[in-house]
Design an enzyme around this catalytic site. Structure first.
Site, mmCIF file in Angstrom:
data_model
loop_
_atom_site.group_PDB
_atom_site.id
_atom_site.type_symbol
_atom_site.label_atom_id
_atom_site.label_comp_id
_atom_site.label_asym_id
_atom_site.label_seq_id
_atom_site.Cartn_x
_atom_site.Cartn_y
_atom_site.Cartn_z
ATOM 1 N N HIS A 6 0.849 -1.201 0.000
ATOM 2 C CA HIS A 6 0.000 0.000 0.000
ATOM 3 C C HIS A 6 0.881 1.246 0.000
ATOM 4 O O HIS A 6 1.603 1.489 0.970
ATOM 5 C CB HIS A 6 -0.879 -0.049 1.256
ATOM 6 C CG HIS A 6 -1.789 1.109 1.438
ATOM 7 N ND1 HIS A 6 -1.763 1.914 2.549
ATOM 8 C CD2 HIS A 6 -2.782 1.598 0.642
ATOM 9 C CE1 HIS A 6 -2.697 2.830 2.451
ATOM 10 N NE2 HIS A 6 -3.328 2.669 1.320
ATOM 11 N N GLU A 33 0.304 -0.592 -4.717
ATOM 12 C CA GLU A 33 -0.795 0.345 -4.900
ATOM 13 C C GLU A 33 -0.196 1.744 -4.797
ATOM 14 O O GLU A 33 0.736 1.968 -4.013
ATOM 15 C CB GLU A 33 -1.833 0.133 -3.790
ATOM 16 C CG GLU A 33 -3.088 0.996 -3.909
ATOM 17 C CD GLU A 33 -3.044 2.298 -3.124
ATOM 18 O OE1 GLU A 33 -4.018 3.052 -3.195
ATOM 19 O OE2 GLU A 33 -2.029 2.589 -2.440
ATOM 20 N N ASP A 35 -1.181 6.283 -5.556
ATOM 21 C CA ASP A 35 -2.229 7.296 -5.736
ATOM 22 C C ASP A 35 -1.735 8.349 -6.729
ATOM 23 O O ASP A 35 -0.614 8.834 -6.600
ATOM 24 C CB ASP A 35 -2.524 7.984 -4.402
ATOM 25 C CG ASP A 35 -2.805 6.979 -3.294
ATOM 26 O OD1 ASP A 35 -3.927 6.457 -3.249
ATOM 27 O OD2 ASP A 35 -1.886 6.704 -2.485
ATOM 28 N N HIS A 48 -0.543 10.767 -1.993
ATOM 29 C CA HIS A 48 -1.865 10.397 -1.458
ATOM 30 C C HIS A 48 -2.746 11.576 -1.078
ATOM 31 O O HIS A 48 -3.881 11.699 -1.529
ATOM 32 C CB HIS A 48 -1.700 9.481 -0.238
ATOM 33 C CG HIS A 48 -3.008 9.131 0.395
ATOM 34 N ND1 HIS A 48 -3.593 9.894 1.397
ATOM 35 C CD2 HIS A 48 -3.878 8.126 0.142
ATOM 36 C CE1 HIS A 48 -4.744 9.354 1.730
ATOM 37 N NE2 HIS A 48 -4.947 8.283 0.998
ATOM 38 N N GLU A 108 -4.553 3.992 -8.147
ATOM 39 C CA GLU A 108 -5.726 4.663 -7.584
ATOM 40 C C GLU A 108 -5.779 6.085 -8.111
ATOM 41 O O GLU A 108 -4.863 6.885 -7.873
ATOM 42 C CB GLU A 108 -5.698 4.670 -6.046
ATOM 43 C CG GLU A 108 -6.969 5.335 -5.535
ATOM 44 C CD GLU A 108 -7.040 5.522 -4.023
ATOM 45 O OE1 GLU A 108 -6.268 4.889 -3.272
ATOM 46 O OE2 GLU A 108 -7.901 6.328 -3.610
HETATM 47 O O1 G3P Z 1 -6.455 1.641 -2.771
HETATM 48 C C1 G3P Z 1 -6.510 1.226 -1.449
HETATM 49 C C2 G3P Z 1 -6.311 2.371 -0.516
HETATM 50 O O2 G3P Z 1 -5.163 3.077 -0.895
HETATM 51 C C3 G3P Z 1 -7.482 3.313 -0.483
HETATM 52 O O3 G3P Z 1 -7.367 4.280 0.512
HETATM 53 O O4 G3P Z 1 -6.861 6.501 1.371
HETATM 54 O O5 G3P Z 1 -5.106 4.761 1.399
HETATM 55 O O6 G3P Z 1 -5.790 5.799 -0.737
HETATM 56 P P1 G3P Z 1 -6.237 5.369 0.631
HETATM 57 MG MG MG Z 2 -4.656 4.683 -2.191
#
Ligand code: G3P
Ligand code: MG
Length: 241
Positions: A6, A33, A35, A48, A108
């Protein structure tokens, strides 16, 4: 069950940096993952929060920086022991690296607060340029954005992010024509898992940060766990934790 880092290996390295992505794979992750947002000059960057304050030595909104300006910031200032400055990656820098890795990427689209114009089209451009089509899953809390991107590129894999305990998520996700559902792991009761599987949804869940939760997800037949400690998930998958 696949193991995705993550924001990279964010439990131990500065999140959403190239270092965190490399370290996730070294820790046994199958993918990462990340952002994506847009700068003032419309460039894609990997970060993020909508503001840079928490993760960098700067202050202000991502959308108010140019790419050149945001690249000056130290995205590892909370990790001084690392002894190195890590920059906010451009999404292109990430894609160039990812093209050389066997790993998968959950991209994401971080447009749940600001619906960045043309983000979907821009992200798609780099996926095509670096031939990442088979390696990516596109997700967003902004389900309108997921549908926009799906209409641009029906050949890609899409997932709906959801933090709430949506009622009958299988019918909802299947109705939107996506392949994956990306819920908060704590909402995955046996009934919800059964509902999603009955609608042929792949289940990719976040943020799985404890051995107990990882073992629970493994037992429930979850497809991908996204967590801050991919080394821990690796141990669980090997039966060592
Ligand atoms: O994509 C999973 C997770 O990253 C979603 O929440 O806020 O960590 O981007 P966040
Ligand atoms: Mg995320």
């Amino acid at each position: 069950m696949l193991n995705y880092g993550h924001r990279g290996f964010s439990g131990r390295y500065p999140e959403n940096t190239m270092a965190a992505f490399c370290k996730a794979l070294e820790a046994g992750a199958d993918g990462v993952e990340l952002d994506v947002q847009l700068t003032r000059d419309g460039e894609m960057v990997v970060i993020h929060d909508e503001r840079v304050d928490r993760t960098t030595d700067g202050t202000g909104f991502v959308r108010d920086f140019s790419l050149a300006e945001i690249r000056q910031l130290d995205a590892s200032y909370q990790f001084k022991e690392a002894g190195q400055v890590h920059r906010i990656p451009s999404f292109e820098e990430y894609c160039e690296w990812a093209a050389e890795q066997p790993a998968g990427t959950n991209i994401e689209l971080k447009n749940g607060v600001y619906d960045y114009p043309d983000l979907e089209h821009k992200v798609l451009g780099l996926i095509r340029k670096y031939h990442l089509e088979q390696k990516v899953i596109i997700s967003s809390f902004n389900h309108y954005s997921v549908k926009r991107m799906q209409s641009l590129a029906p050949d890609l894999v899409y997932g709906l992010l959801e933090e709430s305990w949506v009622y009958s998520p299988g019918a909802y996700a299947e109705g939107l024509g996506v392949q994956c559902y990306h819920p908060y792991w704590g909402s995955l009761s046996d009934a919800v898992v059964a509902d999603l599987k009955a609608h042929h949804l792949r289940i990719n869940t976040f943020t799985v940060n404890t051995e107990e939760a990882a073992r629970d997800m493994l037992q429930k037949g979850i497809d991908i766990v996204i967590g801050n400690f991919p080394d821990m998930v690796t141990r669980v998958l090997k039966g060592e934790a």
